[in-house]
Design a protein around this motif. Structure first.
Motif, PDB file in Angstrom:
ATOM      1  N   TRP A 138       0.876  -1.312   0.026  1.00  0.00           N
ATOM      2  CA  TRP A 138      -0.018   0.219  -0.011  1.00  0.00           C
ATOM      3  C   TRP A 138       0.984   1.232  -0.003  1.00  0.00           C
ATOM      4  CZ3 TRP A 138      -3.915  -1.111   4.364  1.00  0.00           C
ATOM      5  CH2 TRP A 138      -4.697  -2.113   4.163  1.00  0.00           C
ATOM      6  N   ILE A 139       0.515   2.191  -0.839  1.00  0.00           N
ATOM      7  CA  ILE A 139       1.203   3.320  -0.994  1.00  0.00           C
ATOM      8  C   ILE A 139       0.176   4.526  -0.418  1.00  0.00           C
ATOM      9  CG2 ILE A 139       2.479   5.150  -2.459  1.00  0.00           C
ATOM     10  CD1 ILE A 139       3.215   2.830  -4.257  1.00  0.00           C
ATOM     11  N   VAL A 140       0.391   5.034   0.654  1.00  0.00           N
ATOM     12  CA  VAL A 140      -0.351   6.068   1.147  1.00  0.00           C
ATOM     13  C   VAL A 140      -0.214   7.290   0.889  1.00  0.00           C
ATOM     14  CG1 VAL A 140      -1.746   6.868   3.430  1.00  0.00           C
ATOM     15  CG2 VAL A 140      -0.937   4.327   3.070  1.00  0.00           C
ATOM     16  N   ASP A 141      -1.158   8.061   0.148  1.00  0.00           N
ATOM     17  CA  ASP A 141      -0.930   9.446  -0.289  1.00  0.00           C
ATOM     18  C   ASP A 141      -1.828  10.417   0.639  1.00  0.00           C
ATOM     19  OD1 ASP A 141      -0.940  11.897  -1.607  1.00  0.00           O
ATOM     20  OD2 ASP A 141      -0.776  10.813  -3.488  1.00  0.00           O
ATOM     21  N   LEU A 142      -1.084  11.058   1.532  1.00  0.00           N
ATOM     22  CA  LEU A 142      -1.688  11.928   2.482  1.00  0.00           C
ATOM     23  C   LEU A 142      -2.505  12.831   1.888  1.00  0.00           C
ATOM     24  CD1 LEU A 142       1.110  12.107   5.280  1.00  0.00           C
ATOM     25  CD2 LEU A 142      -0.807  10.449   5.144  1.00  0.00           C
ATOM     26  N   ASP A 143      -1.880  13.757   0.751  1.00  0.00           N
ATOM     27  CA  ASP A 143      -2.514  14.720   0.233  1.00  0.00           C
ATOM     28  C   ASP A 143      -3.680  14.434  -0.331  1.00  0.00           C
ATOM     29  OD1 ASP A 143      -0.316  16.543   1.124  1.00  0.00           O
ATOM     30  OD2 ASP A 143       0.794  15.984  -0.966  1.00  0.00           O
ATOM     31  N   ALA A 144      -3.822  13.424  -1.428  1.00  0.00           N
ATOM     32  CA  ALA A 144      -5.026  13.047  -2.002  1.00  0.00           C
ATOM     33  C   ALA A 144      -5.912  11.973  -0.978  1.00  0.00           C
ATOM     34  CB  ALA A 144      -4.812  11.936  -3.183  1.00  0.00           C
ATOM     35  N   ARG A 145      -5.258  11.768   0.235  1.00  0.00           N
ATOM     36  CA  ARG A 145      -6.032  10.879   0.979  1.00  0.00           C
ATOM     37  C   ARG A 145      -6.671   9.484   0.445  1.00  0.00           C
ATOM     38  NH1 ARG A 145      -8.878  14.373   5.851  1.00  0.00           N
ATOM     39  NH2 ARG A 145      -7.270  15.828   6.250  1.00  0.00           N
ATOM     40  N   LEU A 146      -5.735   8.871  -0.038  1.00  0.00           N
ATOM     41  CA  LEU A 146      -5.985   7.488  -0.870  1.00  0.00           C
ATOM     42  C   LEU A 146      -4.968   6.570  -0.595  1.00  0.00           C
ATOM     43  CD1 LEU A 146      -4.220   7.327  -3.766  1.00  0.00           C
ATOM     44  CD2 LEU A 146      -5.928   9.000  -4.325  1.00  0.00           C
ATOM     45  N   VAL A 147      -5.442   5.212  -1.099  1.00  0.00           N
ATOM     46  CA  VAL A 147      -4.337   4.499  -1.058  1.00  0.00           C
ATOM     47  C   VAL A 147      -4.165   3.600  -2.340  1.00  0.00           C
ATOM     48  CG1 VAL A 147      -3.548   1.944  -0.122  1.00  0.00           C
ATOM     49  CG2 VAL A 147      -4.653   3.674   1.564  1.00  0.00           C
ATOM     50  N   GLU A 148      -2.864   3.546  -3.111  1.00  0.00           N
ATOM     51  CA  GLU A 148      -2.535   2.823  -4.218  1.00  0.00           C
ATOM     52  C   GLU A 148      -2.368   1.450  -3.422  1.00  0.00           C
ATOM     53  OE1 GLU A 148       0.476   4.671  -6.209  1.00  0.00           O
ATOM     54  OE2 GLU A 148      -0.133   6.458  -5.618  1.00  0.00           O
ATOM     55  N   ARG A 149      -3.103   0.437  -4.061  1.00  0.00           N
ATOM     56  CA  ARG A 149      -2.787  -0.967  -3.486  1.00  0.00           C
ATOM     57  C   ARG A 149      -2.342  -1.803  -4.600  1.00  0.00           C
ATOM     58  NH1 ARG A 149      -6.925  -4.387  -0.536  1.00  0.00           N
ATOM     59  NH2 ARG A 149      -8.611  -3.041  -1.477  1.00  0.00           N
ATOM     60  N   ILE A 192     -11.087  -1.026   6.856  1.00  0.00           N
ATOM     61  CA  ILE A 192     -10.559   0.197   7.467  1.00  0.00           C
ATOM     62  C   ILE A 192     -11.250   1.273   6.836  1.00  0.00           C
ATOM     63  CG2 ILE A 192      -8.612   1.683   7.957  1.00  0.00           C
ATOM     64  CD1 ILE A 192      -6.778  -0.901   7.579  1.00  0.00           C
ATOM     65  N   ASP A 193     -11.886   2.193   7.524  1.00  0.00           N
ATOM     66  CA  ASP A 193     -12.507   3.637   6.897  1.00  0.00           C
ATOM     67  C   ASP A 193     -11.385   4.561   6.846  1.00  0.00           C
ATOM     68  OD1 ASP A 193     -13.751   6.082   6.834  1.00  0.00           O
ATOM     69  OD2 ASP A 193     -15.362   5.290   7.988  1.00  0.00           O
ATOM     70  N   LEU A 194     -11.068   4.537   5.840  1.00  0.00           N
ATOM     71  CA  LEU A 194      -9.731   5.754   5.339  1.00  0.00           C
ATOM     72  C   LEU A 194     -10.299   6.991   5.798  1.00  0.00           C
ATOM     73  CD1 LEU A 194      -8.619   3.899   1.987  1.00  0.00           C
ATOM     74  CD2 LEU A 194      -7.493   4.020   4.147  1.00  0.00           C
ATOM     75  N   ASP A 195     -11.364   7.376   5.044  1.00  0.00           N
ATOM     76  CA  ASP A 195     -11.750   8.727   5.619  1.00  0.00           C
ATOM     77  C   ASP A 195     -11.704   9.125   7.062  1.00  0.00           C
ATOM     78  OD1 ASP A 195     -12.559   9.070   2.849  1.00  0.00           O
ATOM     79  OD2 ASP A 195     -14.518   8.684   3.166  1.00  0.00           O
ATOM     80  N   ALA A 196     -12.066   8.177   7.906  1.00  0.00           N
ATOM     81  CA  ALA A 196     -12.120   8.527   9.240  1.00  0.00           C
ATOM     82  C   ALA A 196     -10.928   8.451   9.853  1.00  0.00           C
ATOM     83  CB  ALA A 196     -12.857   7.425   9.927  1.00  0.00           C
ATOM     84  N   LEU A 197      -9.894   7.660   9.159  1.00  0.00           N
ATOM     85  CA  LEU A 197      -8.295   7.374   9.726  1.00  0.00           C
ATOM     86  C   LEU A 197      -7.802   8.660   9.309  1.00  0.00           C
ATOM     87  CD1 LEU A 197      -6.137   4.388   9.406  1.00  0.00           C
ATOM     88  CD2 LEU A 197      -5.475   6.484   8.291  1.00  0.00           C
ATOM     89  N   PHE A 198      -7.894   9.185   8.108  1.00  0.00           N
ATOM     90  CA  PHE A 198      -7.286  10.561   7.697  1.00  0.00           C
ATOM     91  C   PHE A 198      -7.674  11.469   8.781  1.00  0.00           C
ATOM     92  CE2 PHE A 198      -6.333   8.304   3.466  1.00  0.00           C
ATOM     93  CZ  PHE A 198      -5.231   8.147   3.633  1.00  0.00           C
ATOM     94  N   GLU A 199      -9.008  11.629   8.847  1.00  0.00           N
ATOM     95  CA  GLU A 199      -9.427  12.746   9.474  1.00  0.00           C
ATOM     96  C   GLU A 199      -8.824  12.812  10.805  1.00  0.00           C
ATOM     97  OE1 GLU A 199     -11.519  16.323  10.228  1.00  0.00           O
ATOM     98  OE2 GLU A 199     -11.471  15.309   8.194  1.00  0.00           O
ATOM     99  N   ARG A 200      -8.862  11.812  11.302  1.00  0.00           N
ATOM    100  CA  ARG A 200      -8.308  11.687  13.110  1.00  0.00           C
ATOM    101  C   ARG A 200      -6.888  12.095  13.088  1.00  0.00           C
ATOM    102  NH1 ARG A 200     -11.567   7.067  13.155  1.00  0.00           N
ATOM    103  NH2 ARG A 200      -9.660   5.855  13.214  1.00  0.00           N
ATOM    104  N   ALA A 201      -6.212  11.278  12.017  1.00  0.00           N
ATOM    105  CA  ALA A 201      -4.639  11.417  11.919  1.00  0.00           C
ATOM    106  C   ALA A 201      -4.276  12.842  11.475  1.00  0.00           C
ATOM    107  CB  ALA A 201      -3.921  10.324  11.321  1.00  0.00           C
ATOM    108  N   LEU A 202      -4.994  13.364  10.437  1.00  0.00           N
ATOM    109  CA  LEU A 202      -4.578  14.666  10.331  1.00  0.00           C
ATOM    110  C   LEU A 202      -5.041  15.953  10.599  1.00  0.00           C
ATOM    111  CD1 LEU A 202      -4.018  13.137   6.442  1.00  0.00           C
ATOM    112  CD2 LEU A 202      -2.359  13.530   8.119  1.00  0.00           C
ATOM    113  N   SER A 203      -5.988  15.908  11.359  1.00  0.00           N
ATOM    114  CA  SER A 203      -6.651  16.914  11.838  1.00  0.00           C
ATOM    115  C   SER A 203      -5.987  17.793  13.205  1.00  0.00           C
ATOM    116  CB  SER A 203      -8.116  16.911  12.342  1.00  0.00           C
ATOM    117  OG  SER A 203      -8.893  16.355  11.338  1.00  0.00           O
TER     118      SER A 203
END
Length: 189
Positions: A139-150, A178-189
Motif C-alpha cells: 500500500w502506498i498511502v498518499d496523505l495529500d489525496a487521502r487515498l491508498v494505491e494498493r 478500514i475507514d480511510l476517511d475517518a483514519l485520515f480525518e483523525r490522524a491529520l486534523s
C-alpha cells in the motif's frame, strides 16, 4: 583526500555492511545495492503510520495471520535489499512471532506513507522491490489525496482506493475493513 573516480560513489553496499554501521539513530535502507539515508518523517506522516498500525495490530493478532510492526526495522530480502517499511505485517514463523528481524523473510503487507522526499522511491523503486520479493500487498498511502494505491503480487496495475479499504490476507479469515476517511480525518486534523 581525493578519491579516484572509480571509488568515489561506486560502492556496492550489502546488507551486512549496512547492519555493521554502529547504531546512531539514523534510518538507512539498501535498495538494490544503493544506500539510502532516510530523513525524519513529518508529524502527519507519523500520525498516519500510528493510525494504520493501530488498525492492523488487533486484527493480525486476533486472526493469527502474522505480526504487525512499524519501523524502524531491518527487513533483509537479499544481500542487496534491506528495507524499513513504515508499517508491515510479517507472517508467523513456525506458528509464532519472529524473535528477530533475520527470521522475517517475507511480508504479507507492506505500507509506505508518502513524504515529499520519498514519493518517487516509494512509487517506483520500493514498489519494484516489494513486487519482485512477492510481498502479497503493498500500500502506498498518499496523505495529500487521502487515498491508498494498493499493489498486489502478480498484478500489473494498482487499485486506487478511497473511502474504505479491505485487507484479506487469506481466504480462511474475515477481511479487515478500514475507514480511510475517518483514519485520515483523525490522524491529520
Amino acid at each position: 583526500m581525493a578519491y579516484p573516480d572509480s571509488m568515489a560513489f561506486e560502492t556496492e553496499w550489502t546488507a551486512a555492511m549496512v547492519l555493521a554501521i554502529p547504531d546512531d539513530g539514523v534510518r538507512r535502507e539498501l535498495l538494490d545495492g544503493e544506500l539510502v539515508v532516510l530523513p525524519a518523517p513529518s508529524l502527519s506522516h507519523q500520525n498516519v503510520v500510528g493510525a494504520l498500525y493501530r488498525a492492523l495490530f488487533p486484527y493480525s493478532e486476533a486472526q493469527r495471520v502474522g505480526t504487525t510492526h512499524a519501523s524502524p526495522a531491518d527487513i533483509e530480502f537479499s544481500p542487496r535489499r534491506l528495507l524499513q517499511p513504515d508499517v508491515f505485517v510479517a507472517p508467523l514463523v513456525d506458528g509464532r512471532s519472529a524473535r528477530n528481524w533475520t527470521e522475517i523473510k517475507s511480508l504479507l503487507l507492506a505500507i509506505e506513507v508518502l513524504s515529499p522526499t520519498s514519493a518517487r522511491t516509494d512509487r517506483i523503486t520500493k514498489r519494484h522491490i516489494y513486487m519482485t520479493e512477492q510481498v502479497d500487498e503493498y500500500w502506498i498511502v498518499d496523505l495529500d489525496a487521502r487515498l491508498v494505491e494498493r499493489w498486489r503480487s502478480g498484478e500489473g496495475r494498482p487499485e486506487v482506493v478511497y473511502g474504505r479499504i479491505e485487507w484479506k490476507p487469506s481466504n480462511a479469515h474475515p477481511a479487515l475493513s478500514i475507514d480511510l476517511d475517518a483514519l485520515f480525518e483523525r490522524a491529520l486534523s
